[in-house]
Design a protein around this motif. Structure first.
Motif, PDB file in Angstrom:
ATOM      1  N   TYR A  47      15.035  73.297  10.721  1.00  0.00           N
ATOM      2  CA  TYR A  47      15.131  72.434  11.888  1.00  0.00           C
ATOM      3  C   TYR A  47      13.783  72.365  12.609  1.00  0.00           C
ATOM      4  O   TYR A  47      13.352  71.285  13.036  1.00  0.00           O
ATOM      5  CB  TYR A  47      16.220  72.955  12.824  1.00  0.00           C
ATOM      6  CG  TYR A  47      16.372  72.140  14.065  1.00  0.00           C
ATOM      7  CD1 TYR A  47      17.026  70.925  14.042  1.00  0.00           C
ATOM      8  CD2 TYR A  47      15.849  72.596  15.282  1.00  0.00           C
ATOM      9  CE1 TYR A  47      17.164  70.171  15.184  1.00  0.00           C
ATOM     10  CE2 TYR A  47      15.980  71.839  16.429  1.00  0.00           C
ATOM     11  CZ  TYR A  47      16.632  70.631  16.377  1.00  0.00           C
ATOM     12  OH  TYR A  47      16.752  69.874  17.508  1.00  0.00           O
ATOM     13  N   GLN A  48      13.093  73.498  12.720  1.00  0.00           N
ATOM     14  CA  GLN A  48      11.803  73.517  13.421  1.00  0.00           C
ATOM     15  C   GLN A  48      10.766  72.678  12.681  1.00  0.00           C
ATOM     16  O   GLN A  48       9.965  71.969  13.298  1.00  0.00           O
ATOM     17  CB  GLN A  48      11.314  74.950  13.563  1.00  0.00           C
ATOM     18  CG  GLN A  48      12.129  75.755  14.552  1.00  0.00           C
ATOM     19  CD  GLN A  48      11.655  77.207  14.619  1.00  0.00           C
ATOM     20  OE1 GLN A  48      10.921  77.646  13.743  1.00  0.00           O
ATOM     21  NE2 GLN A  48      12.103  77.915  15.644  1.00  0.00           N
ATOM     22  N   GLN A  49      10.794  72.740  11.337  1.00  0.00           N
ATOM     23  CA  GLN A  49       9.834  71.941  10.573  1.00  0.00           C
ATOM     24  C   GLN A  49      10.103  70.451  10.760  1.00  0.00           C
ATOM     25  O   GLN A  49       9.180  69.644  10.889  1.00  0.00           O
ATOM     26  CB  GLN A  49       9.918  72.310   9.096  1.00  0.00           C
ATOM     27  CG  GLN A  49       9.381  73.701   8.786  1.00  0.00           C
ATOM     28  CD  GLN A  49       9.664  74.098   7.353  1.00  0.00           C
ATOM     29  OE1 GLN A  49      10.650  73.679   6.766  1.00  0.00           O
ATOM     30  NE2 GLN A  49       8.771  74.924   6.807  1.00  0.00           N
ATOM     31  N   LYS A  50      11.373  70.098  10.795  1.00  0.00           N
ATOM     32  CA  LYS A  50      11.712  68.690  10.995  1.00  0.00           C
ATOM     33  C   LYS A  50      11.288  68.222  12.374  1.00  0.00           C
ATOM     34  O   LYS A  50      10.743  67.120  12.539  1.00  0.00           O
ATOM     35  CB  LYS A  50      13.226  68.483  10.834  1.00  0.00           C
ATOM     36  CG  LYS A  50      13.710  68.632   9.400  1.00  0.00           C
ATOM     37  CD  LYS A  50      15.210  68.448   9.334  1.00  0.00           C
ATOM     38  CE  LYS A  50      15.722  68.698   7.934  1.00  0.00           C
ATOM     39  NZ  LYS A  50      17.184  68.578   7.854  1.00  0.00           N
ATOM     40  N   GLU A  51      11.508  69.052  13.390  1.00  0.00           N
ATOM     41  CA  GLU A  51      11.114  68.670  14.744  1.00  0.00           C
ATOM     42  C   GLU A  51       9.597  68.567  14.872  1.00  0.00           C
ATOM     43  O   GLU A  51       9.081  67.697  15.566  1.00  0.00           O
ATOM     44  CB  GLU A  51      11.653  69.684  15.759  1.00  0.00           C
ATOM     45  CG  GLU A  51      13.143  69.581  15.984  1.00  0.00           C
ATOM     46  CD  GLU A  51      13.535  68.229  16.525  1.00  0.00           C
ATOM     47  OE1 GLU A  51      12.882  67.714  17.440  1.00  0.00           O
ATOM     48  OE2 GLU A  51      14.535  67.662  16.005  1.00  0.00           O
ATOM     49  N   LYS A  52       8.878  69.457  14.190  1.00  0.00           N
ATOM     50  CA  LYS A  52       7.421  69.394  14.223  1.00  0.00           C
ATOM     51  C   LYS A  52       6.935  68.082  13.606  1.00  0.00           C
ATOM     52  O   LYS A  52       6.033  67.425  14.125  1.00  0.00           O
ATOM     53  CB  LYS A  52       6.823  70.573  13.477  1.00  0.00           C
ATOM     54  CG  LYS A  52       5.321  70.571  13.532  1.00  0.00           C
ATOM     55  CD  LYS A  52       4.734  71.771  12.883  1.00  0.00           C
ATOM     56  CE  LYS A  52       3.253  71.728  13.145  1.00  0.00           C
ATOM     57  NZ  LYS A  52       2.434  72.138  12.104  1.00  0.00           N
ATOM     58  N   ARG A  53       7.557  67.696  12.502  1.00  0.00           N
ATOM     59  CA  ARG A  53       7.167  66.431  11.861  1.00  0.00           C
ATOM     60  C   ARG A  53       7.453  65.261  12.814  1.00  0.00           C
ATOM     61  O   ARG A  53       6.641  64.346  12.946  1.00  0.00           O
ATOM     62  CB  ARG A  53       7.936  66.248  10.563  1.00  0.00           C
ATOM     63  CG  ARG A  53       7.515  65.010   9.770  1.00  0.00           C
ATOM     64  CD  ARG A  53       8.394  64.766   8.587  1.00  0.00           C
ATOM     65  NE  ARG A  53       9.768  64.459   8.943  1.00  0.00           N
ATOM     66  CZ  ARG A  53      10.223  63.245   9.296  1.00  0.00           C
ATOM     67  NH1 ARG A  53       9.385  62.236   9.362  1.00  0.00           N
ATOM     68  NH2 ARG A  53      11.481  63.063   9.586  1.00  0.00           N
ATOM     69  N   LYS A  54       8.567  65.310  13.506  1.00  0.00           N
ATOM     70  CA  LYS A  54       8.901  64.243  14.443  1.00  0.00           C
ATOM     71  C   LYS A  54       7.909  64.205  15.604  1.00  0.00           C
ATOM     72  O   LYS A  54       7.515  63.132  16.064  1.00  0.00           O
ATOM     73  CB  LYS A  54      10.323  64.417  14.980  1.00  0.00           C
ATOM     74  CG  LYS A  54      11.392  64.103  13.964  1.00  0.00           C
ATOM     75  CD  LYS A  54      12.756  64.323  14.574  1.00  0.00           C
ATOM     76  CE  LYS A  54      13.851  64.109  13.560  1.00  0.00           C
ATOM     77  NZ  LYS A  54      15.167  64.377  14.148  1.00  0.00           N
ATOM     78  N   ARG A  55       7.505  65.382  16.091  1.00  0.00           N
ATOM     79  CA  ARG A  55       6.518  65.413  17.178  1.00  0.00           C
ATOM     80  C   ARG A  55       5.207  64.808  16.718  1.00  0.00           C
ATOM     81  O   ARG A  55       4.562  64.062  17.457  1.00  0.00           O
ATOM     82  CB  ARG A  55       6.287  66.860  17.635  1.00  0.00           C
ATOM     83  CG  ARG A  55       7.221  67.330  18.687  1.00  0.00           C
ATOM     84  CD  ARG A  55       6.694  68.584  19.361  1.00  0.00           C
ATOM     85  NE  ARG A  55       6.216  69.613  18.460  1.00  0.00           N
ATOM     86  CZ  ARG A  55       6.956  70.589  17.952  1.00  0.00           C
ATOM     87  NH1 ARG A  55       8.237  70.666  18.268  1.00  0.00           N
ATOM     88  NH2 ARG A  55       6.443  71.484  17.142  1.00  0.00           N
ATOM     89  N   ASP A  56       4.818  65.155  15.505  1.00  0.00           N
ATOM     90  CA  ASP A  56       3.561  64.616  14.989  1.00  0.00           C
ATOM     91  C   ASP A  56       3.603  63.093  14.876  1.00  0.00           C
ATOM     92  O   ASP A  56       2.586  62.416  15.059  1.00  0.00           O
ATOM     93  CB  ASP A  56       3.243  65.224  13.627  1.00  0.00           C
ATOM     94  CG  ASP A  56       2.916  66.704  13.736  1.00  0.00           C
ATOM     95  OD1 ASP A  56       2.591  67.147  14.860  1.00  0.00           O
ATOM     96  OD2 ASP A  56       2.986  67.407  12.697  1.00  0.00           O
ATOM     97  N   LEU A  57       4.776  62.566  14.571  1.00  0.00           N
ATOM     98  CA  LEU A  57       4.914  61.113  14.452  1.00  0.00           C
ATOM     99  C   LEU A  57       5.238  60.447  15.787  1.00  0.00           C
ATOM    100  O   LEU A  57       5.340  59.224  15.853  1.00  0.00           O
ATOM    101  CB  LEU A  57       6.018  60.769  13.437  1.00  0.00           C
ATOM    102  CG  LEU A  57       5.742  61.184  11.994  1.00  0.00           C
ATOM    103  CD1 LEU A  57       6.947  60.916  11.121  1.00  0.00           C
ATOM    104  CD2 LEU A  57       4.525  60.438  11.460  1.00  0.00           C
TER     105      LEU A  57
END
Length: 174
Positions: free
Chosen positions: A142-152
């Protein structure tokens, strides 16, 4: 007026109580009368129609039989006529040209088939890679997915925007 109507219309001898009818009933057309089927008169009689349209043409009975031509032959042939005519003999040069033309066409068709096979292999490989990427994306935490979303720039809006702004400022060195 009688209970049952005469199917042939109002004739003089058809009704037993003809004296009991009033003059007001005569305006309404009877079911069996000729005026009941038509709403209004058109004013065109059959004799008023163009007389030339009523004249018939020649009878089919007087049309002569088609003449038969003795040269018409509708039987199956056996090819003997073509063999007797001769001509169109294939020479060695024509045969060699045909062989080269077939060879050139064969090479072109083989090249086209190879190109199609290569494109199909590339499409299969691209589909396999895309499927592997989707599988890897599903396996992320979940944290990796949220990090990717923040980056985008697609982070969830329910987080504290002040904390988010501080994080953005830290990443840019402010």
């Amino acid at each position: 007026m009688s209970k049952f109507m005469d199917p042939l219309g109002d004739t003089e001898g058809s009704s037993s109580d003809s004296g009991s009818e009033s003059d007001g009933d005569e305006a309404v057309p009877r079911v069996g009368s000729a005026a009941a089927g038509r709403q209004h008169q058109t004013g065109v009689a059959p004799l008023d129609v163009d007389p030339e349209a009523l004249v018939s043409g020649n009878s089919v009975l007087f049309v002569p039989e088609p003449k038969k031509d003795p040269n018409d032959q509708w039987d199956w042939g056996n090819g003997a006529d073509h063999k007797e005519a001769g001509g169109d003999e294939e020479t060695a040069e024509v045969r060699e040209e045909n062989r080269h033309a077939v060879g050139a066409g064969l090479e072109a068709s083989v090249a086209l088939a190879n190109k199609a096979a290569m494109q199909a292999a590339e499409l299969r490989e691209a589909k396999r890679r895309e499927h592997a990427e989707k599988q890897a994306e599903r396996r992320k935490s979940y944290q990796q997915k949220e990090k990717r979303k923040r980056d985008l720039g697609m982070q969830k809006s329910d987080k504290d925007y002040v904390q988010e702004e501080k994080r953005i400022a830290r990443t840019h060195g402010v």
